[in-house]
Enzyme design. Sequence first.
Site, PDB file in Angstrom:
ATOM      1  N   LYS A 217     -12.547  17.683 -55.066  1.00 30.86           N
ATOM      2  CA  LYS A 217     -13.220  16.995 -56.159  1.00 30.86           C
ATOM      3  C   LYS A 217     -13.781  17.948 -57.207  1.00 30.86           C
ATOM      4  CE  LYS A 217     -13.950  12.506 -54.124  1.00 30.86           C
ATOM      5  NZ  LYS A 217     -14.893  11.451 -53.704  1.00 30.86           N
ATOM      6  N   ARG A 257     -12.707  12.587 -45.361  1.00 26.66           N
ATOM      7  CA  ARG A 257     -11.479  12.093 -45.999  1.00 26.66           C
ATOM      8  C   ARG A 257     -10.914  13.233 -46.826  1.00 26.66           C
ATOM      9  NH1 ARG A 257      -9.957   9.922 -50.900  1.00 26.66           N
ATOM     10  NH2 ARG A 257      -8.437   8.203 -50.852  1.00 26.66           N
TER      11      ARG A 257
END
Length: 277
Positions: A217, A257
């Site tokens: 991210k 995840r």
Amino acid sequence: MTWALPAPGRCAVMGVLNVTPDSFSDGGRYLDLDAALAHAREMWARGADVIDVGGESTRPGASRVDAPTETERVLPVIRALAEEGVVLSVDTTRAAVAAAAVDAGARIINDVSGGLADPDMAKVAAAAEVPWVLMHWRGHSREMTKLAVYTDVVAEVRAELSERVDAALAAGVAEDAIVLDPGLGFAKQAEHDWALLHDLDSLLSLGFPVLVGASRKRFLGRLLADDTGEPRPPAGREHATAAVSTLAAAAGAWGVRVHEVGATLDAVAVAAAWRRG
């Protein structure tokens, strides 16, 4: 419930499978059915506990696709993999897509809106009797950046997730079906993401399993920026992702995840040994 969360004796690893043309990290690579199935099988063979199948990008600024398009992307993948015994979650904010995916063999609903985007999602989750991941969310991708305003991000995220839990329970979702996700990168700036990770105990104290989705991210790219301030591209964020996975697992997260399953399995094995002492 019909399906329980995987309990591998360590932090669970959820492998990301984006069957989209525009996801931030791997958009388009797995839009083709054969490519998607091959990648899912590879992650499963390496030891992933869940494969998370998504048909709509939720990257910042992404435009929405319609429900039929999202359904057409995910169902063939879910049907084929479920027949092979792969444990699957569906990454969707739409109740109709979630219901179709569960019928096709998905065992977990991973809703990045925490039930806010579609008021019928709670009914689907309750009727399906599958685990439901409630992520902290304040708005869709095109608008979420301007919603990243907090006085105390940890306290506010905790309170807003508590509200989603109350709504889920009121709709008939079983208490042991609820999983919480702090929503890193969703209506969050980098400093918010780091604060939430630093104080993960605050979320864990609510008493529900916690899923952490930090993989590749933006906040990691900014941390690893070069001398000119240019963020490191997503493909260069794997070591940092593994580090976050180690720390989240050591803190007690139920799952992480991720895009890269192999490195993460090593990371959570280290965390499990650390916790055992």
